[in-house]
Design an enzyme around this catalytic site. Sequence first.
Site, short mmCIF file in Angstrom:
data_model
loop_
_atom_site.label_atom_id
_atom_site.label_comp_id
_atom_site.label_asym_id
_atom_site.label_seq_id
_atom_site.Cartn_x
_atom_site.Cartn_y
_atom_site.Cartn_z
N ARG A 38 -3.58 -6.84 9.20
CA ARG A 38 -4.56 -6.24 8.00
C ARG A 38 -5.06 -5.16 8.39
O ARG A 38 -4.91 -3.81 8.04
CB ARG A 38 -5.44 -7.12 7.19
CG ARG A 38 -6.05 -6.39 5.88
CD ARG A 38 -6.81 -7.53 5.28
NE ARG A 38 -6.11 -8.73 4.93
CZ ARG A 38 -6.57 -9.58 4.27
NH1 ARG A 38 -8.08 -9.51 4.03
NH2 ARG A 38 -6.03 -10.74 3.91
N HIS A 84 4.55 -8.31 0.56
CA HIS A 84 3.03 -8.33 0.77
C HIS A 84 2.45 -8.75 -0.62
O HIS A 84 2.26 -8.01 -1.34
CB HIS A 84 2.82 -6.74 1.02
CG HIS A 84 1.59 -6.53 1.52
ND1 HIS A 84 1.20 -6.67 2.89
CD2 HIS A 84 0.19 -6.02 0.94
CE1 HIS A 84 -0.23 -6.42 3.07
NE2 HIS A 84 -0.60 -6.16 2.01
N TYR A 128 2.35 5.57 -14.45
CA TYR A 128 2.41 7.04 -14.92
C TYR A 128 2.90 7.88 -13.97
O TYR A 128 3.40 9.07 -13.95
CB TYR A 128 1.10 7.50 -15.22
CG TYR A 128 0.58 6.86 -16.66
CD1 TYR A 128 1.11 6.96 -17.64
CD2 TYR A 128 -0.74 6.42 -16.47
CE1 TYR A 128 0.61 6.40 -19.18
CE2 TYR A 128 -1.23 5.71 -17.71
CZ TYR A 128 -0.51 5.61 -18.88
OH TYR A 128 -1.16 5.11 -19.89
#
Length: 767
Positions: A38, A84, A128
Amino acid sequence: MSDDTDTPNIEPNESAEPLRRAIGERYLQYALSTIMHRALPDARDGLKPVHRRILYAMSRLRLTAGGKFLKSAKISGDTMGDFHPHGDQAIYDAMARLAQDFNVRYPLVDGQGNFGNIDGDNPAASRYTEARMTVFAEALLEGLDENAVDFRDNYDGRLEEPEVLPATYPNLLANGSSGIAVGMATNIPPHNLNELCDACLHLIKTPDARDDTLLNFVQGPDFPTGGVIVEPRDSIARTYRTGRGAFRLRAKHHTEDMGRGQWQIVVTEIPYQVQKSKLIERIAELIQTKKIPVLADVRDESADDIRVVLEPKSKNVDPDVMMNMLYRNSDLETRFSLNMNVLIDGRTPKVCSLKEVLRAFLDHRREVLLRRSRYRLEKIDHRLEVLEGFIIAFLHLDRVIDIIRYDDDPKAALMREDWSRDHVRARDEADYVSPQPGPGELSEVQVDAILNMRLRSLRRLEEMELKRERDALMLERAQIEDLLENADLQWGRIAEQLRETKKIFGKDATYGPRRTQFAEAAEVEDVPIEAMIEREPITVVCSKMGWIRAMTGHIDLTRELKFKDGDGPRFIFHAETTDKLLMFGANGRFYTLLAANLPGGRGMGEPVRLMVDLPNEAEIVDLFIHRPDGKLLVGSDAGDGFVVPEAEIIAQTRSGKQALNVKVPFKAHVCTPVRGDHVAVVGENRKVLVFPLAELPEMTRGKGVRLQRYKDGGMSDATTFALAEGLSWLDPAGRRRTETDLAEWIGKRAGSGRMAPRGFPRDNRFT
């Protein structure tokens, strides 16, 4: 029979272990997972798992740099579903950052739509926006389908994902990285790719090169927002040598001439990771609070490029002095801390030097080269096997056709046939030379290729093409074998690839030129703030409730002023805008106010507690103009006190400076200028004591010594005076009275004193 009362009841599928060990093992697993999967980047490709998975998912969706865009929601959804499983919003945030050219030196994602801006605005929702890879991302993935790296199972075992990307350039240093793990962190700035390639080429040529030598190629960080690094060269060298350190980064600016002696500062580049909107808000706050009195206004005139205008109050101000004050009080100067903590070989966290990081990348490139070469060798061997089969088929074409036409199982028949004998006559002696005998039996691969061959390929020209292709492949195979056996050839090939990368992404490319420049931090002499303030007369007014203001000019001190209902005047005196004011609180702390920063006198002013951290329960004991060479007598109502120099009680912060230590229920009660050679003290019992000033210690902080002893009550007032001139006070009628014969009241410090002389005011105050 043994006693089993202490043995816990454990199910067959359960186990018992000490809580300390159970928690320790599980926390260690969590820590390792955070560090490896991570927070820390891999030194080889410079990516964290989330970024690597995003790019791999985009490559599977065929979102090439010259191809179509795809909705970001689809990309983050596929990444989450396949590789993931940690939330699509976290994935989208990571992907959006890879597209922000003000955050990433060489963007890996080409975004279409609102992906945020340098003002700190967030990207639009993933539904968007659209995205695809950039050429920099494609360079990281080059060779991925040629067995260049190891693959591992994804989280649910359905698919495979790469453990690391091939990475044709040192992305760790090119784009930098930051992250916080368990017990460790990393923070690496971006660098110039052209310089990194030069450093890698030098390291290939001279493997034992020192870190300091590599700095001849890598000058320092190259931030996407530009700026100017003012860190000394020896400090930069030490930082890269140890893997830890910091860089001082300043905004880039120039002075614009406005004509008639007027000028303004224009900031065109701001430090890395500073939000422009917050920077301007901070500068505006400095103007409002008058912490930088020489600055009149700040304007944001930015369009596509950054343009922040700083307007001085006076044309006589030195631009360097003004900028130096802004550097100290705003984010126009920041410090970027470097902590080159990375995963070596994807497993071992280590704080590395510049050389170690570049060496890890070069070793990775060598491993990728060897794996791709072996992969290519396998492909060549397979193709050569097929070509040998084709050539045999051409040499015995009639027999092959007969078998295919008449045999029930042509594949088996072709594999059984002995092709070392010539089964067919030459087709035409004029244009066909009888070949050498074939190698014997055909392999299954060769037979499948022959059976899948198109009829249009059965031409004389095709046979010649096959032989030419075979010869070329044999030559390439020999070259690859030489490469695999010779380390010098391998490093030569890697150097060639780096030169090609440098040619594509170097200084002549769009993102190639260096953006961050270097300069020496010019030492500008600190000028006192009061020296920059225009000297003007004012009248300071502070009410009983603590509302303070500055009236323009020296007004009549007896003039009636307006106050809030229930409030009235407490302190009123003449001053100048260049003065510093000292305020003494009942908590024993001194607070410093700049007269130039006081609110104007048009309204009722502002509460002084908004300007300093004076507690609500602490009253204002005194407010006066600071005298740098003056001394003060301070005391508590318990009767303790001492002399303190004014130069020692100037506070630099809102919290003030503690001088007189008092304990509840006592409070600081007296603050008076030291004048003369004797001290007069009066208690609530109306007893007066006079003693020499020399008996009081001079301190900067403490409880002090006993001034007067009381059986009941405490101290009402204290003052200092010259014994030769006598002690004066205002009598009840308001007349000034002076007593020169004080023998009756003179005594030792800490005495009880004698009753006040006739006509002493009833409020027990000397003034």
